[in-house]
Design a protein around this motif. Structure first.
Motif, PDB file in Angstrom:
ATOM      1  N   GLN A 136       0.816  -1.210   0.000  1.00  0.00           N
ATOM      2  CA  GLN A 136       0.000   0.000   0.000  1.00  0.00           C
ATOM      3  C   GLN A 136       0.853   1.266   0.000  1.00  0.00           C
ATOM      4  OE1 GLN A 136      -2.599  -0.295   3.400  1.00  0.00           O
ATOM      5  NE2 GLN A 136      -3.518  -2.231   2.713  1.00  0.00           N
ATOM      6  N   GLY A 137       2.165   1.083  -0.053  1.00  0.00           N
ATOM      7  CA  GLY A 137       3.076   2.221  -0.123  1.00  0.00           C
ATOM      8  C   GLY A 137       3.556   2.740   1.210  1.00  0.00           C
ATOM      9  N   LYS A 138       3.214   2.047   2.305  1.00  0.00           N
ATOM     10  CA  LYS A 138       3.667   2.487   3.618  1.00  0.00           C
ATOM     11  C   LYS A 138       5.107   2.029   3.867  1.00  0.00           C
ATOM     12  CE  LYS A 138      -0.944   1.920   5.682  1.00  0.00           C
ATOM     13  NZ  LYS A 138      -1.710   1.165   6.708  1.00  0.00           N
ATOM     14  N   LYS A 139       5.855   2.840   4.587  1.00  0.00           N
ATOM     15  CA  LYS A 139       7.165   2.428   5.065  1.00  0.00           C
ATOM     16  C   LYS A 139       6.981   1.718   6.395  1.00  0.00           C
ATOM     17  CE  LYS A 139      11.813   4.088   6.145  1.00  0.00           C
ATOM     18  NZ  LYS A 139      12.729   5.266   6.157  1.00  0.00           N
ATOM     19  N   ASN A 142       2.710   8.297   6.467  1.00  0.00           N
ATOM     20  CA  ASN A 142       2.764   7.128   5.584  1.00  0.00           C
ATOM     21  C   ASN A 142       3.800   6.095   6.029  1.00  0.00           C
ATOM     22  OD1 ASN A 142       1.332   6.020   3.394  1.00  0.00           O
ATOM     23  ND2 ASN A 142       3.122   6.253   2.071  1.00  0.00           N
ATOM     24  N   ALA A 143       4.021   6.011   7.331  1.00  0.00           N
ATOM     25  CA  ALA A 143       4.960   5.021   7.862  1.00  0.00           C
ATOM     26  C   ALA A 143       4.360   4.410   9.135  1.00  0.00           C
ATOM     27  CB  ALA A 143       6.304   5.661   8.178  1.00  0.00           C
ATOM     28  N   THR A 144       4.763   3.186   9.428  1.00  0.00           N
ATOM     29  CA  THR A 144       4.318   2.516  10.646  1.00  0.00           C
ATOM     30  C   THR A 144       5.433   1.610  11.162  1.00  0.00           C
ATOM     31  OG1 THR A 144       2.493   1.293  11.672  1.00  0.00           O
ATOM     32  CG2 THR A 144       3.236   0.540   9.496  1.00  0.00           C
ATOM     33  N   GLU A 175      12.642   7.901  14.623  1.00  0.00           N
ATOM     34  CA  GLU A 175      11.385   8.057  13.892  1.00  0.00           C
ATOM     35  C   GLU A 175      10.397   6.956  14.276  1.00  0.00           C
ATOM     36  OE1 GLU A 175       9.775   8.465   9.259  1.00  0.00           O
ATOM     37  OE2 GLU A 175      11.929   8.546   9.700  1.00  0.00           O
ATOM     38  N   ALA A 176      10.908   5.735  14.395  1.00  0.00           N
ATOM     39  CA  ALA A 176      10.047   4.607  14.754  1.00  0.00           C
ATOM     40  C   ALA A 176       9.435   4.796  16.137  1.00  0.00           C
ATOM     41  CB  ALA A 176      10.845   3.306  14.698  1.00  0.00           C
ATOM     42  N   MET A 177      10.197   5.325  17.070  1.00  0.00           N
ATOM     43  CA  MET A 177       9.679   5.561  18.419  1.00  0.00           C
ATOM     44  C   MET A 177       8.599   6.646  18.414  1.00  0.00           C
ATOM     45  SD  MET A 177      10.909   3.495  20.641  1.00  0.00           S
ATOM     46  CE  MET A 177      10.599   2.347  19.291  1.00  0.00           C
ATOM     47  N   ASP A 178       8.755   7.645  17.577  1.00  0.00           N
ATOM     48  CA  ASP A 178       7.744   8.687  17.452  1.00  0.00           C
ATOM     49  C   ASP A 178       6.440   8.097  16.902  1.00  0.00           C
ATOM     50  OD1 ASP A 178       6.805  11.370  17.587  1.00  0.00           O
ATOM     51  OD2 ASP A 178       7.173  11.611  15.445  1.00  0.00           O
ATOM     52  N   ILE A 179       6.577   7.210  15.909  1.00  0.00           N
ATOM     53  CA  ILE A 179       5.401   6.559  15.325  1.00  0.00           C
ATOM     54  C   ILE A 179       4.727   5.654  16.355  1.00  0.00           C
ATOM     55  CG2 ILE A 179       4.649   4.878  13.584  1.00  0.00           C
ATOM     56  CD1 ILE A 179       6.948   5.960  11.800  1.00  0.00           C
ATOM     57  N   LEU A 180       5.516   4.901  17.110  1.00  0.00           N
ATOM     58  CA  LEU A 180       4.962   4.015  18.127  1.00  0.00           C
ATOM     59  C   LEU A 180       4.194   4.825  19.174  1.00  0.00           C
ATOM     60  CD1 LEU A 180       4.751   1.138  19.348  1.00  0.00           C
ATOM     61  CD2 LEU A 180       6.843   1.651  20.629  1.00  0.00           C
ATOM     62  N   GLN A 189      -0.916  -5.803  15.386  1.00  0.00           N
ATOM     63  CA  GLN A 189      -1.507  -5.999  14.058  1.00  0.00           C
ATOM     64  C   GLN A 189      -2.164  -4.713  13.564  1.00  0.00           C
ATOM     65  OE1 GLN A 189      -3.778  -9.634  13.519  1.00  0.00           O
ATOM     66  NE2 GLN A 189      -5.197  -8.614  12.119  1.00  0.00           N
ATOM     67  N   TRP A 190      -2.839  -4.015  14.458  1.00  0.00           N
ATOM     68  CA  TRP A 190      -3.505  -2.757  14.103  1.00  0.00           C
ATOM     69  C   TRP A 190      -2.514  -1.730  13.575  1.00  0.00           C
ATOM     70  CZ3 TRP A 190      -2.838   2.101  16.352  1.00  0.00           C
ATOM     71  CH2 TRP A 190      -3.789   3.079  16.046  1.00  0.00           C
ATOM     72  N   LEU A 191      -1.332  -1.683  14.150  1.00  0.00           N
ATOM     73  CA  LEU A 191      -0.314  -0.748  13.667  1.00  0.00           C
ATOM     74  C   LEU A 191      -0.018  -0.954  12.186  1.00  0.00           C
ATOM     75  CD1 LEU A 191       2.292  -0.856  16.601  1.00  0.00           C
ATOM     76  CD2 LEU A 191       0.957   1.147  15.898  1.00  0.00           C
ATOM     77  N   LEU A 192      -0.095  -2.207  11.751  1.00  0.00           N
ATOM     78  CA  LEU A 192       0.222  -2.533  10.360  1.00  0.00           C
ATOM     79  C   LEU A 192      -0.976  -2.384   9.434  1.00  0.00           C
ATOM     80  CD1 LEU A 192       2.389  -5.700  11.082  1.00  0.00           C
ATOM     81  CD2 LEU A 192       3.249  -3.482  10.298  1.00  0.00           C
ATOM     82  N   THR A 193      -2.160  -2.645   9.943  1.00  0.00           N
ATOM     83  CA  THR A 193      -3.341  -2.671   9.078  1.00  0.00           C
ATOM     84  C   THR A 193      -4.140  -1.367   9.072  1.00  0.00           C
ATOM     85  OG1 THR A 193      -4.668  -3.632  10.879  1.00  0.00           O
ATOM     86  CG2 THR A 193      -3.611  -5.172   9.320  1.00  0.00           C
TER      87      THR A 193
END
Length: 397
Positions: A28-31, A346-348, A381-386, A336-340
């Motif tokens: 789906q184009g997400k990172k 546009n990143a998870t 960046e990943a920690m900010d998204i989490l 799972q919700w984080l991914l779906t």
């Protein structure tokens, strides 16, 4: 058609089980930032590839089932740097540390026997035990105590006449704990008192932080015939794909028996053994830089996590993992919700639900394991998204 009870009782890997959802997110184009797996992004030493480039044999032959002498000798030289002495007939080269664990369990246990493991533990310990018809009996270690071992009595209360070994990971996966000398000494005393083996998975010995001292089970000289060492080049040399590990013990008769299992699968791949043998020539600076890099990543990760409301975790002191308690009820659904259903810019992120690292199905339901194998920028960046994902999830659920 029927499947075996053995295969049906095995769980899918909690580290990889959400991969289809991550793959779909990418379509789906997400990172997707992979915090779920201990796949180092550090470059494999050039010494490994030099040996491959210099391999000029005309026929790619079987090797000895024990492993090639140059590789065994390189491991002997490596262990001397850690004040551990092995002889050639005390080491068996295996297809990664995974095969070493399976072979160790099969060599000392019969169907229905038991192995004691502190939980949470590396999920494949359970899988290998189930495949061998061996039961895992666990005792709990807690995040609030940094996942250090409980008192001796709590451990020995799990021992029965079917118990054959205590299996530990030190430094720990998935917890990042580094056991003290006193803790390892306690396990040695238990092994002597109850006539048990200690299966010591020490693949992360290079990754010990905060100036702590690493204590190998092999430093307990009064139980050397009871220690079964599990090791691998995967983590310390960032060579997971090479699948080179070993099982070793000063108990020569045990190693002789394990040779039967090695013979049954013929040999470990030849070229990978040749390449791994040359890793002993890796400059010492490689390890210094790699350890400093992981310690910095650990600091970034921990600093970010403790600033997220409701999260409970202790600062890990080894390996490159951390188990985190979340202020939610269902970490698997959240993962799972984080991914779906979630993304930020546009990143998870992909994390590993920690329930699969426990043998007790009631434990770990609100925990995740995070691997800090990402570079510092991506980790931030990943920690900010989490953090943003957790905030949004709590609003919805």
């Amino acid at each position: 058609m029927q499947f075996s009870k053995r295969i049906q009782s095995m769980q899918f890997s909690p580290i990889r089980k959400l991969t289809p959802f991550a793959d779909e997110a990418k379509k789906q184009g997400k990172k997707v930032f992979h915090l779920n797996i201990g796949q180092p992004d550090i470059e494999t030493p050039e010494t490994f590839f030099e040996a491959i480039n210099n391999f000029k044999e005309n026929v790619l032959k079987y090797t000895n089932s024990q492993g090639i002498d140059p590789l065994i000798d390189s491991f002997i030289e490596y262990y001397k740097q850690w004040d551990i002495d092995f002889e050639r007939n005390e080491i068996m080269i295996t297809n990664g540390g995974s095969e070493a664990i399976l072979f160790a369990i099969m060599a000392i246990c019969d169907f229905g026997d038991e192995i004691i493991i502190p939980e949470p533990f590396y999920t494949n310990y359970n899988g290998f035990s189930e495949a061998a018809g061996v039961n895992v009996v666990s005792f709990i270690t807690k995040a609030e105590n940094g996942f250090h071992l409980p008192c001796k009595e709590e451990i020995t209360s799990k021992i029965t006449d079917k118990t054959k070994a205590i299996l530990i990971s030190n430094p720990g996966n998935p917890t990042g704990v580094v056991y003290t000398y006193e803790e390892v000494r306690m396990l040695a005393d238990i092994a002597k008192e109850y006539n048990l083996y200690i299966i010591a998975d020490e693949v992360y010995r290079e990754f010990v932080y905060d100036n702590l001292k690493y204590t190998s089970a092999l430093y307990m000289t009064d139980i050397l015939d009871r220690v079964i060492l599990i090791d691998s080049i995967s983590k310390r040399y960032s060579a997971c794909g090479a699948r080179i590990g070993l099982v070793a013990s000063k108990n020569k008769e045990l190693i002789k028996q394990i040779l039967k299992l090695c013979q049954s699968r013929l040999c470990v791949p030849t070229i990978e053994q040749v390449a791994a043998a040359n890793l002993i020539n890796t400059p010492k600076e490689y390890f210094t830089k790699v350890k400093a890099e992981y310690e910095n990543r650990r600091n970034i990760l921990y600093s970010s996590l403790v600033n997220i409301p409701g999260i409970v975790c202790e600062k890990p002191t080894g390996a490159f993992y951390i188990v985190v308690k979340l202020p939610i009820n269902d970490a698997e659904h959240f993962s799972q919700w984080l991914l779906t259903d979630f993304h930020y810019n546009n990143a998870t992120v992909m994390v590993a639900p920690a329930g699969g690292f426990y043998s007790n199905p009631e434990l770990g339901k609100n925990e995740i394991r995070i691997s800090y194998c990402l570079n510092s920028k991506d980790l931030e960046e990943a920690m900010d998204i989490l953090s943003k994902g957790l905030e949004k999830y709590k609003e919805l659920f």
